[in-house]
Design an enzyme around this catalytic site. Structure first.
Site, mmCIF file in Angstrom:
data_model
loop_
_atom_site.group_PDB
_atom_site.id
_atom_site.type_symbol
_atom_site.label_atom_id
_atom_site.label_comp_id
_atom_site.label_asym_id
_atom_site.label_seq_id
_atom_site.Cartn_x
_atom_site.Cartn_y
_atom_site.Cartn_z
ATOM 1 N N CYS A 148 -16.544 25.023 6.616
ATOM 2 C CA CYS A 148 -18.141 24.858 6.859
ATOM 3 C C CYS A 148 -18.054 23.564 7.575
ATOM 4 C CB CYS A 148 -19.226 25.345 6.572
ATOM 5 S SG CYS A 148 -19.272 24.957 5.145
ATOM 6 N N VAL A 191 -6.275 5.273 3.772
ATOM 7 C CA VAL A 191 -7.192 6.187 3.382
ATOM 8 C C VAL A 191 -7.590 5.696 1.722
ATOM 9 C CG1 VAL A 191 -6.492 7.899 4.550
ATOM 10 C CG2 VAL A 191 -5.441 8.253 2.659
ATOM 11 N N GLN A 216 -6.359 2.133 8.697
ATOM 12 C CA GLN A 216 -6.377 3.835 9.113
ATOM 13 C C GLN A 216 -5.979 4.195 7.382
ATOM 14 O OE1 GLN A 216 -3.057 3.565 12.310
ATOM 15 N NE2 GLN A 216 -2.844 1.098 11.999
ATOM 16 N N HIS A 230 -9.344 7.199 9.421
ATOM 17 C CA HIS A 230 -8.620 8.028 9.283
ATOM 18 C C HIS A 230 -8.740 9.124 7.829
ATOM 19 C CE1 HIS A 230 -5.532 7.312 11.602
ATOM 20 N NE2 HIS A 230 -6.255 7.295 12.294
HETATM 21 P P1 OAD Z 1 3.430 3.358 8.731
HETATM 22 O O1 OAD Z 1 4.391 3.815 7.102
HETATM 23 O O2 OAD Z 1 3.862 3.589 9.979
HETATM 24 O O3 OAD Z 1 3.858 1.722 9.503
HETATM 25 C C1 OAD Z 1 3.731 0.341 7.831
HETATM 26 C C2 OAD Z 1 3.806 -0.841 8.922
HETATM 27 O O4 OAD Z 1 3.834 -2.164 7.351
HETATM 28 C C3 OAD Z 1 5.503 -1.337 8.732
HETATM 29 O O5 OAD Z 1 5.344 -1.289 10.326
HETATM 30 C C4 OAD Z 1 5.939 -2.086 7.899
HETATM 31 O O6 OAD Z 1 6.988 -2.476 8.583
HETATM 32 C C5 OAD Z 1 4.342 -2.687 7.467
HETATM 33 N N1 OAD Z 1 4.535 -3.078 6.264
HETATM 34 C C6 OAD Z 1 5.333 -3.488 5.003
HETATM 35 N N2 OAD Z 1 4.732 -3.690 4.177
HETATM 36 C C7 OAD Z 1 4.186 -4.888 4.581
HETATM 37 C C8 OAD Z 1 3.556 -5.579 4.150
HETATM 38 N N3 OAD Z 1 3.539 -6.213 2.942
HETATM 39 N N4 OAD Z 1 2.632 -6.820 4.545
HETATM 40 C C9 OAD Z 1 2.558 -6.023 6.849
HETATM 41 N N5 OAD Z 1 3.348 -4.640 6.366
HETATM 42 C C10 OAD Z 1 4.126 -4.110 6.055
HETATM 43 O O7 OAD Z 1 2.174 2.684 8.231
HETATM 44 P P2 OAD Z 1 0.343 2.599 9.452
HETATM 45 O O8 OAD Z 1 1.171 2.188 10.403
HETATM 46 O O9 OAD Z 1 -0.576 2.243 8.642
HETATM 47 O O10 OAD Z 1 -2.217 8.489 9.819
HETATM 48 O O11 OAD Z 1 0.523 4.637 9.532
HETATM 49 C C11 OAD Z 1 -0.295 4.523 10.756
HETATM 50 C C12 OAD Z 1 -0.812 6.315 10.311
HETATM 51 O O12 OAD Z 1 0.448 7.013 10.625
HETATM 52 C C13 OAD Z 1 -0.995 6.082 9.058
HETATM 53 O O13 OAD Z 1 -3.004 6.355 9.242
HETATM 54 C C14 OAD Z 1 -1.466 7.528 9.055
HETATM 55 C C15 OAD Z 1 -0.223 8.616 9.597
HETATM 56 O O14 OAD Z 1 0.682 9.530 9.483
HETATM 57 C C16 OAD Z 1 -3.127 9.810 8.717
HETATM 58 O O15 OAD Z 1 -3.166 9.329 7.763
HETATM 59 C C17 OAD Z 1 -3.835 10.063 10.177
#
Ligand code: OAD
Length: 266
Positions: free
Chosen positions: A142, A116, A114, A131
């Site tokens: 466009c 970028v 997910q 994403h």
């Molecule tokens: P989040 O910021 O929602 O979640 C990050 C997760 O990583 C949390 O559950 C943390 O506990 C965990 N975490 C932190 N440090 C870590 C480590 N060292 N090792 C493993 N895990 C760790 O990020 P995403 O789930 O990626 O969408 O968010 C999903 C989407 O929401 C993103 O891609 C973005 C955002 O809106 C778009 O940009 C469309």
């Protein structure tokens, strides 16, 4: 490193390695947590500095860009600036190693992210971005891809400045925007198909560093589970996901190298 982990966690890692060793089709989904140890803040972390009064949702939507394109663009240019010198961490390297090893084993790994950023690619992995890509631009009107961003000419001294002046499309005069999926937008079809197929067909689904709250990506683990896959989660703050079979509650940069090492020793 092993000595710092609890015996219970080490036992879980060994259990996961044993399970993975007997399976062939593995689907891995990474989120912002895997890049946290490289110094890139996750989405749920509070924004700092210049942008602390904004949430990602206020800057990363089609409506936000329509309302104030300069504001959204400036934020992305700032993000590019802050991510440009970031390097893959042991979690990215371990996945790249596993993917490399799988070329000569019977395993088929599909890595979906997910994120970028390009840290998976930097570590040598082949990855599907759900994403979008922070380093690509396209026309907001466009859709035509814009020439690659200054990433290619980035000189590792962080001296390249990502200007916040808006750029317009040479075809239609629309504003250029980052090629990123914003809140409320559809995921790219080809990439989603790859993810859905891998989740549908895998024997083990591994969720790494994601809060699993942003759909449709968050639904991939459920899809895998419905089709009989085992689900493993790697996250120091495990989600309340009831479909997880094995929880590895530690940083990805600690667990993944260990997991890959365990598998090679079996
Ligand atoms: P989040 O910021 O929602 O979640 C990050 C997760 O990583 C949390 O559950 C943390 O506990 C965990 N975490 C932190 N440090 C870590 C480590 N060292 N090792 C493993 N895990 C760790 O990020 P995403 O789930 O990626 O969408 O968010 C999903 C989407 O929401 C993103 O891609 C973005 C955002 O809106 C778009 O940009 C469309």
């Amino acid at each position: 490193m092993l000595a710092e982990l609890s015996p219970a966690l080490i036992a879980e890692v060994k259990l996961a390695a044993k399970l993975l060793k007997t399976k062939q089709r593995i689907c891995l989904l990474t989120g912002a947590g895997i890049s946290a140890e490289s110094g890139i803040p996750t989405f749920r972390d509070k924004q700092t500095g210049l942008w602390e009064n904004y949430t990602a949702e206020e800057l990363a939507t089609p409506e936000a860009f329509a309302r104030d394109p300069k504001l959204s663009w400036s934020w992305y240019q700032w993000r590019r600036q802050s991510v440009a010198d970031k390097k893959p961490n042991p979690a990215h390297h371990a996945l790249a190693q596993w993917q490399y090893d799988s070329q000569t084993s019977a395993q088929q790994l599909t890595l979906i992210t997910q994120n970028v950023d390009d840290l998976h690619e930097q570590s040598g992995s082949t990855v599907t971005h759900l994403h979008g890509n922070l380093w690509r631009n396209r026309c907001n009107q466009c859709g035509v891809p814009h020439q690659n961003h200054a990433r290619d000419s980035y000189d590792n001294d962080n001296t390249v400045q990502f200007e916040d002046t808006l750029i317009t499309c040479s075809h239609c005069d629309g504003y250029i925007r980052p090629d990123i999926v914003w809140f409320g937008e559809a995921l790219p079809m080809k990439e989603w198909q790859i993810a859905e197929d891998a989740a549908n067909n895998c024997e083990v689904f591994i969720s790494i560093g994601t809060s699993s709250i942003v759909y449709p990506a968050a639904g991939l683990a459920q899809l895998a589970k419905q089709n009989g896959a085992h689900v493993i989660e790697i996250n120091p703050n495990p989600t309340r996901n009831t479909i997880v079979d094995i929880t590895l509650a530690e940083k990805a940069g600690i667990i993944l190298p260990l997991l890959v090492q365990e598998m090679t020793q079996l």
